[in-house]
Design an enzyme around this catalytic site. Structure first.
Site, mmCIF file in Angstrom:
data_model
loop_
_atom_site.group_PDB
_atom_site.id
_atom_site.type_symbol
_atom_site.label_atom_id
_atom_site.label_comp_id
_atom_site.label_asym_id
_atom_site.label_seq_id
_atom_site.Cartn_x
_atom_site.Cartn_y
_atom_site.Cartn_z
ATOM 1 N N CYS A 31 24.641 29.294 -25.191
ATOM 2 C CA CYS A 31 24.676 28.758 -23.831
ATOM 3 C C CYS A 31 26.040 28.201 -23.467
ATOM 4 O O CYS A 31 26.308 27.009 -23.599
ATOM 5 C CB CYS A 31 23.616 27.692 -23.594
ATOM 6 S SG CYS A 31 23.516 27.306 -21.823
ATOM 7 N N CYS A 87 22.300 31.048 -16.960
ATOM 8 C CA CYS A 87 22.799 29.741 -17.360
ATOM 9 C C CYS A 87 22.600 28.785 -16.189
ATOM 10 O O CYS A 87 23.408 28.779 -15.259
ATOM 11 C CB CYS A 87 24.274 29.856 -17.731
ATOM 12 S SG CYS A 87 24.888 28.435 -18.619
#
Length: 417
Positions: free
Chosen positions: A165, A345
């Site tokens: 991430c 994201c």
């Protein structure tokens, strides 16, 4: 070679998001399959939730469930760690010496957070103002530090790519700054973002919205700075800055709060295996997720060498692709599925608003919703609602249970030469 003790039709290495989702995806298509998952962990974590734990929105316990409660019915759980792979013999050796055979192997062990790569970090994590939302037991310490900081230096770091991430290092920073702004302390706190990379975010379409928050919170952006050492008791962080001409400079910075994101690699047992590429990542075809050298080995999740963002959203899209292609390899379907590199994201820029970055291979923007409903390039309350209320049940009750909401794979008829 040691004789195999058991042979499985489908053997899955890794019981994280990718492994359990793929097992469930396979069974949803063919309940007669014989599947085993190898994973030594007792607990399964919803890691995307840790950003919100670090901001006081989620309780840590809400992001953890027992592995036993999540292994799909009918799947054998082998609670052990893998030592080595022998793909030429269709075998995996466990750390306890057992050897497992397989017809089809699915490898998705996640990645390794290399805390020890930063000198002095391990000794001070969770104390002296040093924290990280990348660990379950530390995310709540982040929130404790944020609430208690009334002035001084707040440093947030991002290591070299690839990492799990890519937006998470700055998500922690924005949510912290938002709290300080609301509580009236932001003007007394100097916030610095030390990023080993050269850009704020890898997909340019989302940078303008993020830069507005960088300016709102008066964040000092320091690019090409890599954290190499932490002295917790002295509250000093050491960085190496790489200049445009390739020369480097070492510099120190004091801190009152330090949020660290460690360098990340494939797990050691992957890096040393025949499945790894020269850089240590699982070597796969980026579209079909089949291993480049072993046709009955499939890989997905964070440990592959694909260029997508390493997120749960990527694993959610990859799992059905692997399921279909494994069924094709077993002769159970004539279809083949392809993965387009989708990753998501949700960049938490303030409490209640998110810039929802969604993109495929090559940084091509790939929104799930029409722009009139949700423009991911702008901060929206709807995206926050998705992150806080929709995505956790989508994960626990959808993805891990083989329900492919918003994840239907692209299929193409397999080409047989």
């Amino acid at each position: 070679m040691t004789l195999t003790t058991t042979t499985h039709q489908i053997l899955i290495v890794g019981g994280g998001a990718a492994g359990i989702a793929t097992a469930s995806s396979l069974l949803a298509r063919d309940a007669s399959l014989e599947i085993a998952i190898v994973d030594p962990a007792d607990t399964h974590y919803y890691q995307p939730g840790w950003t919100l734990v670090g901001a006081g929105v989620f309780k840590p316990q809400s992001t953890a469930r027992s592995m036993a409660s999540l292994i799909p019915k009918g799947v054998q759980w082998i609670k052990a760690a893998v030592a080595t792979f022998e793909p030429d013999h269709n075998a995996v050796t466990l750390e306890d010496g057992r050897v497992l055979g397989y017809e089809q192997l699915i490898v998705c062990p996640g990645l390794k957070l290399d805390w020890a790569a930063i000198d002095g970090l391990v000794e001070t994590l969770g104390a002296n103002g040093v924290t990280s939302n990348y660990r379950y037991d530390l995310a709540s310490y982040t929130w404790e530090l944020v609430q208690n900081l009334k002035g001084g230096q707040a440093l947030f770091t991002q290591p070299p790519m690839p990492i799990k991430c890519a937006g998470a290092p700055q998500k922690a920073m924005y949510l912290s700054c938002d709290h300080w702004l609301r509580s009236g302390h932001l003007a007394q706190i100097n916030t610095r973002f030390y990023n080993a990379g050269a850009v704020l975010f890898g997909v340019p379409d989302y940078v303008p919205a993020l830069m507005k928050y960088v300016e709102r919170y008066a964040i000092d952006l320091q690019f090409s700075h890599r954290l190499v050492a932490v002295n917790g008791p002295a509250k000093r962080a050491t960085f190496i800055q790489t200049r445009a001409d390739g020369t480097t400079e070492t510099l120190e910075q004091g801190f009152d709060m330090l949020h660290v994101v460690p360098p990340q690699t494939a797990p050691d047992f992957i890096r040393s295996s025949p499945l790894a590429d020269a850089a240590g990542w699982l070597d796969v075809n980026p579209a079909t997720l089949v291993h480049r050298r072993f046709s009955n080995v499939f890989c997905l999740g964070d440990a592959t060498n694909t260029t997508n963002a390493k997120t749960a959203a990527a694993a959610r899209k990859q799992a059905p692709v692997v399921a279909i292609n494994v069924l094709a390899a077993l002769g159970r379907t004539s279809k083949q599925a392809v993965y387009d590199g989708y990753g998501s994201c949700p960049l938490t820029v303030e409490r209640g608003k998110i810039v929802l970055a969604e993109f495929t291979y090559g940084g091509k923007v790939a929104p799930s919703f029409p722009s009139w409903l949700l423009d991911g390039r702008q901060p929206t309350r709807l995206a926050w609602w998705l992150k806080e209320r929709v995505l956790p049940p989508l994960y626990w009750q959808g993805m891990l249970r083989g329900r492919e909401w918003l994840a239907s794979p692209k299929e193409a008829v397999a080409q047989h030469g």
